[in-house]
Design a protein around this motif. Structure first.
Motif, PDB file in Angstrom:
ATOM      1  N   GLU A   1     -84.912 133.689  28.317  1.00  9.11           N
ATOM      2  CA  GLU A   1     -86.230 134.122  28.745  1.00  9.11           C
ATOM      3  C   GLU A   1     -87.300 133.396  27.940  1.00  9.11           C
ATOM      4  O   GLU A   1     -88.311 132.953  28.481  1.00  9.11           O
TER       5      GLU A   1
ATOM      6  N   GLY B   1     -93.360 136.872  21.416  1.00 10.98           N
ATOM      7  CA  GLY B   1     -92.775 138.188  21.232  1.00 10.98           C
ATOM      8  C   GLY B   1     -92.332 138.861  22.513  1.00 10.98           C
ATOM      9  O   GLY B   1     -91.577 139.821  22.484  1.00 10.98           O
ATOM     10  N   ILE B   2     -92.785 138.377  23.650  1.00 12.08           N
ATOM     11  CA  ILE B   2     -92.434 139.011  24.921  1.00 12.08           C
ATOM     12  C   ILE B   2     -90.952 138.838  25.222  1.00 12.08           C
ATOM     13  O   ILE B   2     -90.308 139.719  25.784  1.00 12.08           O
TER      14      ILE B   2
ATOM     15  N   CYS C   1    -102.535 136.256  24.194  1.00 12.42           N
ATOM     16  CA  CYS C   1    -102.070 134.977  23.677  1.00 12.42           C
ATOM     17  C   CYS C   1    -102.980 133.840  24.111  1.00 12.42           C
ATOM     18  O   CYS C   1    -103.123 132.861  23.405  1.00 12.42           O
TER      19      CYS C   1
ATOM     20  N   MET D   1     -97.867 130.600  33.232  1.00  9.00           N
ATOM     21  CA  MET D   1     -97.132 131.526  32.383  1.00  9.00           C
ATOM     22  C   MET D   1     -97.070 132.911  33.021  1.00  9.00           C
ATOM     23  O   MET D   1     -96.032 133.572  33.024  1.00  9.00           O
TER      24      MET D   1
ATOM     25  N   GLU E   1    -116.140 132.071  -1.582  1.00  6.44           N
ATOM     26  CA  GLU E   1    -116.898 133.145  -2.197  1.00  6.44           C
ATOM     27  C   GLU E   1    -115.995 134.237  -2.756  1.00  6.44           C
ATOM     28  O   GLU E   1    -116.379 134.966  -3.654  1.00  6.44           O
TER      29      GLU E   1
ATOM     30  N   VAL F   1     -91.308 126.601  27.971  1.00  7.21           N
ATOM     31  CA  VAL F   1     -90.997 125.495  28.863  1.00  7.21           C
ATOM     32  C   VAL F   1     -92.154 124.499  28.933  1.00  7.21           C
ATOM     33  O   VAL F   1     -91.955 123.314  29.135  1.00  7.21           O
ATOM     34  N   ASP F   2     -93.343 124.978  28.680  1.00 13.07           N
ATOM     35  CA  ASP F   2     -94.502 124.082  28.703  1.00 13.07           C
ATOM     36  C   ASP F   2     -94.717 123.352  27.389  1.00 13.07           C
ATOM     37  O   ASP F   2     -95.481 122.405  27.327  1.00 13.07           O
TER      38      ASP F   2
ATOM     39  N   ALA G   1     -89.707 131.226  30.251  1.00 15.32           N
ATOM     40  CA  ALA G   1     -91.030 131.816  30.491  1.00 15.32           C
ATOM     41  C   ALA G   1     -92.102 131.206  29.603  1.00 15.32           C
ATOM     42  O   ALA G   1     -93.211 130.964  30.041  1.00 15.32           O
ATOM     43  N   ILE G   2     -91.764 130.990  28.376  1.00 11.18           N
ATOM     44  CA  ILE G   2     -92.837 130.687  27.429  1.00 11.18           C
ATOM     45  C   ILE G   2     -92.811 129.259  26.925  1.00 11.18           C
ATOM     46  O   ILE G   2     -93.820 128.546  26.958  1.00 11.18           O
TER      47      ILE G   2
ATOM     48  N   ARG H   1     -94.495 132.888  35.687  1.00 17.46           N
ATOM     49  CA  ARG H   1     -93.129 132.804  35.187  1.00 17.46           C
ATOM     50  C   ARG H   1     -92.689 134.122  34.579  1.00 17.46           C
ATOM     51  O   ARG H   1     -91.581 134.596  34.809  1.00 17.46           O
TER      52      ARG H   1
ATOM     53  N   ASP I   1    -100.561 126.912  21.998  1.00 23.10           N
ATOM     54  CA  ASP I   1    -101.244 127.940  22.764  1.00 23.10           C
ATOM     55  C   ASP I   1    -100.388 129.171  23.039  1.00 23.10           C
ATOM     56  O   ASP I   1    -100.854 130.298  22.953  1.00 23.10           O
ATOM     57  N   GLN I   2     -99.135 128.914  23.390  1.00 22.93           N
ATOM     58  CA  GLN I   2     -98.298 130.009  23.876  1.00 22.93           C
ATOM     59  C   GLN I   2     -97.716 130.846  22.752  1.00 22.93           C
ATOM     60  O   GLN I   2     -96.930 131.758  22.989  1.00 22.93           O
ATOM     61  N   MET I   3     -98.149 130.518  21.510  1.00 22.97           N
ATOM     62  CA  MET I   3     -97.520 131.108  20.345  1.00 22.97           C
ATOM     63  C   MET I   3     -97.480 132.639  20.409  1.00 22.97           C
ATOM     64  O   MET I   3     -96.443 133.248  20.157  1.00 22.97           O
ATOM     65  N   ALA I   4     -98.609 133.225  20.796  1.00 24.46           N
ATOM     66  CA  ALA I   4     -98.710 134.681  20.710  1.00 24.46           C
ATOM     67  C   ALA I   4     -97.798 135.380  21.711  1.00 24.46           C
ATOM     68  O   ALA I   4     -97.486 136.557  21.560  1.00 24.46           O
ATOM     69  N   ALA I   5     -97.374 134.660  22.726  1.00 26.30           N
ATOM     70  CA  ALA I   5     -96.560 135.297  23.761  1.00 26.30           C
ATOM     71  C   ALA I   5     -95.083 135.284  23.426  1.00 26.30           C
ATOM     72  O   ALA I   5     -94.276 135.832  24.175  1.00 26.30           O
TER      73      ALA I   5
ATOM     74  N   LYS J   1    -114.141 120.025  -4.694  1.00 27.79           N
ATOM     75  CA  LYS J   1    -114.758 121.347  -4.632  1.00 27.79           C
ATOM     76  C   LYS J   1    -113.963 122.302  -3.745  1.00 27.79           C
ATOM     77  O   LYS J   1    -114.479 123.347  -3.358  1.00 27.79           O
TER      78      LYS J   1
ATOM     79  N   ARG K   1     -87.001 138.507  25.400  1.00 26.19           N
ATOM     80  CA  ARG K   1     -85.912 139.333  24.897  1.00 26.19           C
ATOM     81  C   ARG K   1     -84.674 138.493  24.597  1.00 26.19           C
ATOM     82  O   ARG K   1     -83.907 138.807  23.711  1.00 26.19           O
TER      83      ARG K   1
END
Lengths: 768, 354
Positions: B151, B144-145, A245, A192, B64, B158-159, B155-156, A195, B138-142, B58, B147
């Motif tokens: 992209e 936002g990168i 991330c 990543m 709590e 594809v995996d 970038a994100i 890329r 896993d790549q969830m947080a990225a 339960k 645009r």
């Protein structure tokens, strides 16, 4: 053990408000009564004591948390022998307060500890990172040191001399991001990174040798230290995001070696301090838990009891004045005095001005069945209950089960040695029961054995007895009294026959060969006989049928007591008699034939002894003129018996429904007359409080006919019963043969076992 | 036919345990009586008490914190995720693939939510807890990168397993809110079509059961896209590229839908199909008003219940998850009504088992 289930009565308890809690607590300790729900229409959360129950649940929650923590700290919770009483209501708040304080304290300490642990982990990770990244830098600087020697890289030198690279001149400066990442995520992370940043980064990483715990989950796993170098803020932001991330733990990267050494130093001291503090926190936590564990068991039981009490109070209804609670309970008549005593005790404890009291009320509902048991009979009672619980005041079969169940087992298991083993095992359980009870093992198989220890003991003892009868000890015979057979008499001077023949037939007709029966059980000589199996099979088969028929008839006879007790005399004639006739005419006769054959044929005329099976089959098909009868008049008697048995079936099927129908339709005139009589009688003994039940038979009949009468329903029930009974008689008789079959299987299995082990040992011995 | 029978014979070897498990869990779905009791509650505490007597046990009482609707929601979701991950971790292929397919839908929603969140300058850490845990990757947080969709893809994503669904969605236009919504629908279209063809290829009853459910889902999306596009600048042609092409509406119905310009025209299209006619019909006077979304939900529940009538297929897993989701929605709805004292609306939940 009692013959019938306990006599019960419906009673109303008037519990004065203020002392109701203590009263119920007292009753709960004694376990005297069964409460009825007086507000079934009110849903569970609209009842009166919901808030109290909620409070109990809250306490249970805290206790659960407490126990989990105690268990985590490996502290044993001491259990007391006596279960503590339910706490008085005013003490509840105290316990509640105590629990809440403990929870607060614990969670505080736990939180602190967690924070410290996390801190410590972070610092450890940081140290690892620093140590490892130093190797990265150094290997690179070594490259740079080597650099000038290569002709290809002269520009590098000049660039650094001029003070800045092209990138730096543009205002972008070299940045470092370093941290740790889980081993499994490295590949995806690198990809990543490549890329997104299109190669404007350099990533170097190395694995940490030690396994580190994860900061959030505490899971132990391999981590990797990485160092990313990049140019420019834009890319820096992206790198930062990607690191976020992948849940990397980032730590500041030192500028130079001195700073690195400083940080490492300070880290070392801080880790030491943290370890100290953490240690002390743990010590303190342990102390708190230790103190809590002392009373944890008491609290758990107390809260459970309290909750149960409020659940019971929810079943009660309030009277109009709101001064007292009214509960309806089923109580054994013999325990009413105890019930009163318990209520008095409860009122005294609750400081009530007006005592709570009991009022017996009449009821038409069928009371619950109560059978009192002790530790010996409870096992047998539960066997009976596996088949069904008897109606109120029905004859309880459990007392007879105490004998029949172990006995039938022993008939199948009959072996002196094995029986001994079982009884010794059971005896051990019985003798150590107090200790075992305390242990409260949670092993399901063990508890099954342990709860049935008295059954197993009885089974073992009976097996010893039947083993003696079968003369079987580990599948070998015991010759205690000396065999009654002797081959000597047959061969006084013909030694040749003795030597040349492996098998000899002992003829009981020879005088001196059979000197009389063995005093107890089966003669040990049969153990050596070749025809041992066929002899034992015939004996055990017949014995099984005899036992089976006796057992079944006994059950049918027991039903008479029910019919008489429930004042349904007609059932004796319309159910019991045809049932008994059917059973005895067919299978009772079979038993008679077995005994007849045993008695009528001796050793001399044994060759003429007939097969009972053939005779029995012929009895049904009403043939058999071609075989010699067992005794004069056999044909006539057999036909008579079959006809009686066949006739009893329609009586059984139709008798009761028709009689009830007749009562319902034709008995009306009769009843009017009796009604008049009764009115007169009631007026005569006006002063007697409860209507007496001495009115025989017709009282019960009245009850039956007073209800809605559905002929088809009764007929259906009766026909199901008839079919079940008749088929049951036949199939059960056949099933009792299983006694023989299993006995045979048990004996055979162990004798072959013995043979194998013995021959194995022998062959081993010869080999040696 | 031979193949199908073979699949039945060997089904239990690999998937029998899980099917049994899921059928057992289905038996724990709340019944009408349970809903009736829940609807009578006055506070969340009462609801907790009632849920204790159901399979939830339960679940709510072990926390709590004080009870709140969002806590109920997250607990229910947690419960569902636990059940699902138990199924997933015991699954063998092809059931594991099938179960993965179920999660892709949630993944798409998560991706789009993260993108819109990033557009609004929200912090990723704040958004992540709001993502559906079934669709976590896993790549969830990225996310936002990125645009542009391209992209995002190259970038994100594809995996991730979502990559194949991006084939039609790649474009270079800047991501704005509208674009994110379009992206969601494009991804969903690709996802549904792929899932549909996967189920169709499956031997045995899986295809027979799953295809109608997925076709219904596709058609529902088409209707909802159309209705929601009224008043926006989305043209008919744009719209038609978003319709999943695997439903009963395909191809004629979709063409008509693309031309529709108001609610009446949608109704006219729906009236050609017996299944959807009732959904868009005007409510009978006197009966309580239900939005067509609710009616779609009702229809979906009906279809999913049908899956349990047959054995030896994967449909039960999908249906169970969907029914359980509906149940969570119901409970949350009731909880909302209870806390806001809107007793009159409390009966608008969608009963699952009568």
């Amino acid at each position: 053990m009692v013959f019938r289930s306990e006599e019960m009565c419906l009673a109303q308890l008037f519990l004065q408000s203020g002392s109701e809690y203590d009263c119920i607590s007292e009753l709960g300790e004694l376990g005297l009564v069964e409460f009825r729900d007086l507000n079934p229409s009110v849903s569970s959360f609209q009842r009166r004591f919901v808030s109290e129950i909620k409070r109990c649940e809250e306490m249970e929650r805290i206790l659960g948390y407490l126990l989990r923590e105690i268990q985590k700290a490996n502290i044993a919770v001491p259990e007391e022998d006596e279960s503590p009483l339910a706490p008085p209501p005013r003490q509840v708040l105290e316990i509640m307060e105590q629990l809440q304080r403990l929870e607060m304290e614990l969670s505080e300490v736990a939180k602190n500890k967690e924070k410290l642990r996390r801190n410590l982990l972070e610092l450890t990770e940081y140290t690892h990172m620093l140590k490892i990244t130093r190797t990265f830098i150094h290997s690179r600087s070594r490259h740079e040191a080597l650099g000038p020697q290569y002709e290809e890289f002269p520009t590098m030198e000049t660039d650094s001399v001029s003070g800045c690279t092209g990138m730096q001149r543009l205002g972008a400066k070299l940045g470092f991001v370093s941290g740790l990442i889980q081993r499994v995520k490295v590949e995806a992370f690198e990809r990543m990174l490549w890329r997104v940043c299109k190669g404007y980064t350099i990533l170097s990483y190395a694995e940490v040798d030690e396994n580190l715990a994860d900061l959030d989950t505490g899971e132990i796993s391999k981590s990797v230290v990485f160092l990313i170098s990049f140019w420019g803020d834009q890319i820096g932001q992206k790198v930062q995001k990607i690191c976020d991330c992948y849940h990397c733990h980032l730590y500041p990267h030192p500028e130079n070696d001195e700073e690195r050494a400083d940080v490492l130093d300070s880290l070392r001291t801080r880790i030491q301090d943290l370890n100290n503090v953490l240690h002390r926190t743990e010590e303190y936590l342990r102390q708190v838990l230790q103190k809590a564990s002392e009373s944890a068991y008491t609290w758990v039981v107390q809260v459970k009891k309290m909750k149960a009490i409020y659940h019971i109070l929810n079943l009660c209804s309030f009277d109009v004045t709101n001064k007292c609670l009214i509960a309806e309970v089923w109580c054994p008549v013999s325990d009413l005095a105890n019930l009163r005593g318990a209520l008095e005790e409860g009122s005294r404890k609750g400081d009530a001005t007006v005592p709570s009291f009991v009022n017996r009320i009449p009821s038409n509902d069928t009371p619950p069945t109560l059978l009192r048991t002790n530790k010996f009979t409870s096992g047998f009672q539960s066997i009976v209950e596996a088949y069904g619980v008897g109606d109120y005041r029905e004859v309880s079969p459990a007392p007879y089960t105490i004998i029949t169940f172990p006995f039938l087992f022993a008939v199948m298991f009959g072996d002196l040695g094995h029986g001994m083993v079982i009884s010794l095992f059971a005896l051990w359980m019985v003798l150590t029961e107090k200790k075992q009870n305390k242990k409260r093992s949670s092993n399901e198989i063990w508890t099954t054995f342990f709860n049935g220890r008295y059954i197993i003991l009885m089974m073992g003892l009976f097996s010893v007895y039947t083993g003696l009868v079968y003369n079987d000890c580990f599948s070998k015979s015991l010759n205690i009294f000396g065999s009654g057979w002797s081959v000597k008499a047959m061969f006084t001077n013909q030694n040749k026959t003795l030597q040349t023949n492996a098998l000899l037939t002992l003829d009981p007709n020879f005088s001196g060969v059979f000197s009389g029966p063995y005093p107890f059980g089966i003669d040990p000589i049969w153990n050596m006989a070749v025809n041992r199996l066929s002899f034992l099979n015939s004996y055990k088969m017949k014995m099984s049928v005899v036992i089976g028929v006796v057992h079944m008839s006994f059950g049918v006879v027991l039903s008479v007591f029910n019919h008489l007790h429930f004042r349904q005399k007609f059932n004796v004639f319309l159910l019991f008699l045809p049932e008994l006739l059917f059973l005895l005419c067919l299978f009772g006769y079979l038993v008679f034939m077995i005994f007849y054959k045993w008695l009528a044929f001796g050793a001399r005329d044994s060759s003429q002894a007939p097969s009972i099976l053939i005779h029995f089959i012929n009895m049904f098909v009403m043939q058999g003129k071609d075989i010699t009868p067992l005794y004069p008049g056999q044909m006539g008697l057999q036909i008579f018996l079959v006809i009686i048995a066949m006739l009893s079936v329609p009586v059984l099927l139709l008798g009761k429904p028709l009689y009830l129908y007749w009562l319902y339709r034709g008995g009306k005139g009769l009843r009017r007359r009796r009604g008049y009589e009764r009115v007169r009688r009631v007026s005569e003994d006006d002063n007697s409080t409860a209507p007496s039940y001495e009115d025989d038979e017709e009282e019960g009949v009245d009850e039956v006919t007073n209800r809605e009468f559905d002929f088809a329903d009764v007929l259906l029930h009766q026909s199901i019963h008839t079919i079940e009974y008749c088929l049951g008689c036949i199939s059960n008789t056949a099933s009792y043969l299983r006694l023989w079959a299993l006995s045979l299987a048990h004996a055979r299995k162990f004798s072959t076992n013995n043979q194998f082990t013995l021959s194995f040992l022998c062959s081993n011995a010869t080999l040696c | 036919m031979l193949v199908r029978e073979g699949a039945m014979q060997n089904f239990n070897v690999d998937h029998g345990y899980l099917e049994g498990l899921v059928r057992g869990m289905k038996a724990g779905i709340l019944t009408q009586a349970d809903y009736h009791n829940l609807a009578q509650c006055d506070t969340l505490e009462d609801m907790k008490l009632h849920l204790q007597s159901t399979d939830y046990g339960k679940l709510l009482s072990s926390s709590e914190e004080d009870l709140s609707v969002s806590l109920v929601d997250s607990k229910l979701r947690e419960n569902l995720v636990t059940e699902f991950s138990c199924l997933r971790s015991n699954a063998l292929p092809p059931l594991s693939t099938f179960l993965d397919y179920i999660t892709y839908g949630y993944m798409i929603d998560n991706v789009v939510m993260l993108i819109t969140g990033a557009l609004k300058q929200r912090d990723v850490a704040e958004l992540l807890p709001r993502c559906h845990p079934l669709g976590g990757f896993d790549q969830m947080a990225a996310v936002g990168i990125a645009r542009t969709p391209t992209e995002l893809y190259s970038a994100i994503l594809v995996d991730t397993p979502l990559a194949p669904f991006f084939q039609d969605a790649v474009s270079d236009s800047n991501l704005d809110e509208m674009e994110a919504e379009i992206l969601r629908n494009k991804l969903y279209k690709a996802y549904l079509e792929s899932f549909h063809s996967f189920c169709k290829k499956m031997s045995g009853a899986t295809g027979d059961i799953m295809c109608p459910v997925l076709e219904f889902e596709a058609d529902r999306r088409a209707f909802i896209i159309t209705v929601n596009s009224f008043g926006t600048d989305l043209s008919g042609a744009d719209r038609s590229s978003l319709y999943p092409a695997c439903g009963k509406l395909y191809p004629d119905g979709l063409r008509l839908l693309a031309l529709a310009e108001d609610h009446e025209q949608v109704k006219a299209v729906a009236s050609c199909y017996t299944d959807y006619k009732a959904i868009f019909e005007d409510p009978e006077p006197g009966s309580e008003f239900k939005s067509f979304e609710d009616r779609f939900f009702e229809q979906e529940v009906k279809l999913n219940i049908l899956a349990f009538l047959q054995q030896f297929h994967f449909g039960v897993f999908y249906s169970y998850i969907k029914l359980k989701e509906q149940e969570s929605r119901n409970i949350v709805w009731i909880a909302e009504c209870v806390t806001q004292r809107q007793k009159s609306k409390i009966h608008n939940y969608i009963p699952i088992i009568q």
